[in-house]
Design an enzyme around this catalytic site. Structure first.
Site, PDB file in Angstrom:
ATOM      1  N   GLY A 136     -12.388  -4.180   1.979  1.00  0.00           N
ATOM      2  CA  GLY A 136     -13.804  -3.809   2.098  1.00  0.00           C
ATOM      3  C   GLY A 136     -14.211  -2.826   1.003  1.00  0.00           C
ATOM      4  N   ARG A 185       0.820  -1.221   0.000  1.00  0.00           N
ATOM      5  CA  ARG A 185       0.000   0.000   0.000  1.00  0.00           C
ATOM      6  C   ARG A 185       0.854   1.271   0.000  1.00  0.00           C
ATOM      7  NH1 ARG A 185      -4.998  -1.457   4.050  1.00  0.00           N
ATOM      8  NH2 ARG A 185      -6.411  -2.168   2.410  1.00  0.00           N
ATOM      9  N   LYS A 191     -16.928 -16.064   5.834  1.00  0.00           N
ATOM     10  CA  LYS A 191     -18.347 -15.815   6.106  1.00  0.00           C
ATOM     11  C   LYS A 191     -19.122 -15.398   4.862  1.00  0.00           C
ATOM     12  CE  LYS A 191     -19.193 -13.708  10.101  1.00  0.00           C
ATOM     13  NZ  LYS A 191     -19.040 -12.534  10.980  1.00  0.00           N
ATOM     14  N   GLY A 220      -7.191  -9.005   1.392  1.00  0.00           N
ATOM     15  CA  GLY A 220      -5.850  -9.232   1.942  1.00  0.00           C
ATOM     16  C   GLY A 220      -5.379 -10.670   1.848  1.00  0.00           C
TER      17      GLY A 220
HETATM   18  C1  3PG Z   1      -8.442  -1.634   5.017  1.00  0.00           C
HETATM   19  O1  3PG Z   1      -7.470  -2.143   5.600  1.00  0.00           O
HETATM   20  O2  3PG Z   1      -9.298  -2.316   4.408  1.00  0.00           O
HETATM   21  C2  3PG Z   1      -8.548  -0.138   4.984  1.00  0.00           C
HETATM   22  O3  3PG Z   1      -7.360   0.475   5.384  1.00  0.00           O
HETATM   23  C3  3PG Z   1      -9.711   0.324   5.828  1.00  0.00           C
HETATM   24  O4  3PG Z   1      -9.515  -0.007   7.171  1.00  0.00           O
HETATM   25  P1  3PG Z   1     -10.739  -0.126   8.158  1.00  0.00           P
HETATM   26  O5  3PG Z   1     -11.505  -1.365   7.776  1.00  0.00           O
HETATM   27  O6  3PG Z   1     -10.155  -0.192   9.541  1.00  0.00           O
HETATM   28  O7  3PG Z   1     -11.597   1.095   7.977  1.00  0.00           O
END
Ligand code: 3PG
Length: 393
Positions: A372, A37, A196, A349
């Site tokens: 997400g 990132r 899930k 991830g």
């Molecule tokens: C992630 O790791 O998906 C982003 O950096 C967002 O992080 P968060 O889910 O803690 O908002």
């Protein structure tokens, strides 16, 4: 969706540009693990520096919930950013200092140390706005969060006549994921995995409108198998989602989408590397055993399903790939995607970690930096960090 990009930023020579980045990287004992990132926002930072801007870079790291957590300071990230950028980065230990040093690249402290960030607080956004002649959002992983640095800050800047645009990373993510949603090379195959099914129901619904085939592995597959009448033993099952899953399967079939579910799985009595394993039918997992990876017949079928694809989207592992006895399915899918000749996009991830571990990162067309965020984008939702950058915003 058309968003404003760095091309619409105009002259920034001598200006202070606030760059919201997603530098939320894994840290182990103060050392950055995977720096993907950080590397991903370097093109934007370089371009802005070349255009004569001074940068105020800001990011969140972890979930400190509005207080200072020593282990979540950005100093180690600042060191890697400096290496990657090949320039000095001044990392501050405050989120909103009274004055900023006049350096070319300043990194603010973890935005989430201030409760105003997650609250999308206008006063906090106002404090950040003091540092910004213009604003660039290159934090694709955070565009789904209505947080101050993503939503209130650009809104405030636009209202005061300052510019707010997307960086090159956000631009590319929106281009690639947008193309998959609206104009994919066909057949378009989506592979979904992970634990899930409840996390993926939205994306299944959206993809059902768009894909030719859905390939589903990981523990989430057991709720689908159970919904079709299978016996899943001690495998992970979301009982309260059976009806939703049944409707999702019916909708997919009604639209002519081929749904590939596992036919066999590698099962064990516990999630342990040393546990005895057995390959069993996916719809007849014995009591006391849980399916922890897809089996060899499923690997062959999934590989076949991917072979002729024009586009592939992959999100989520096929099993507990961190443990070697349950890693074969995820590994096989990674290779099948890489060798398919399709336009390949990966998000999440775990899938990214599996690809990196296999040394296959270079074989994919696009590795999304959003977990997400990419799922919510693919669900077709309006995301606060992008909505504010839309051309007609
Ligand atoms: C992630 O790791 O998906 C982003 O950096 C967002 O992080 P968060 O889910 O803690 O908002």
């Amino acid at each position: 969706m058309t968003i404003r990009t760095l091309d619409a930023l105009g002259d920034v020579a001598g200006a202070r540009v606030f760059v919201r980045a997603d530098l939320n990287v894994p840290l182990h004992d103060g050392v950055v693990g995977d720096d993907t990132r950080i590397a991903a926002m370097v093109p934007t930072a370089r371009e802005l520096l070349e255009r004569g801007a001074r940068l105020v870079v800001a990011s969140h790291l972890g979930r400190p919930k509005g207080t200072v957590v020593e282990d979540l300071r950005l100093a180690p990230v600042g060191r890697v950013l400096a290496e990657r950028l090949g320039t000095r980065v001044t990392t501050l230990d405050e989120v909103t200092p009274d004055t900023l040093p006049n350096d070319d690249v300043v990194l603010l402290e973890n935005l989430r140390f201030d409760p105003g960030e997650e609250a999308n607080d206008v006063t906090f956004a106002g404090a950040l706005a003091e540092y910004a002649d213009a604003y660039v959002d290159d934090a694709f992983g955070a565009v789904h969060r209505a947080h101050a640095s993503v939503a209130a800050l650009p809104e405030l800047l636009l209202a005061s006549g300052r510019r707010a645009v997307a960086g090159r990373l956000v631009q590319r993510e929106v281009d690639v994921l947008g193309r998959l949603l609206h104009d994919p090379a066909r057949p378009f195959v989506a592979i979904l995995g992970g634990a899930k099914v409840s996390d993926k129901l939205g994306v299944i619904a959206s993809l059902t409108e768009r894909v030719d085939a859905l390939v589903i592995g990981g523990a989430m597959a057991f709720t689908l198998i159970a919904a079709e009448g299978g016996k899943v033993g001690a495998s992970l099952l979301e009982q309260d989602r059976l009806d939703d899953v049944k409707s999702a399967l019916t909708a997919a079939r009604e639209r002519g989408v081929t749904v590939h579910l596992p036919s066999d799985v590698v099962a064990a009595p516990a999630i342990e590397a040393a546990a005895p394993t057995d390959v069993v039918a996916a719809e007849a997992v014995p009591e006391g055993l849980m399916g922890l990876d897809i089996g060899p017949a499923t690997i062959a079928a999934f590989t076949d399903a991917l072979a002729g694809a024009g586009s592939i989207l992959w999100n989520g592992p096929m099993g507990v790939f961190e443990l070697e006895p349950f890693a074969a399915g995820t590994r096989a899918v990674a290779h099948a995607c890489a060798e398919s000749g399709a336009f390949t996009v990966v998000g999440g991830g775990d899938s990214l970690a599996a690809i990196t571990r296999e040394g296959l990162a270079g074989a994919f067309d696009h590795l999304s930096t959003g977990g997400g965020a990419s799922l919510e984008f693919l669900e077709g939702r309006s995301l606060p960090g992008l909505a504010i950058l839309e051309d007609d915003a």
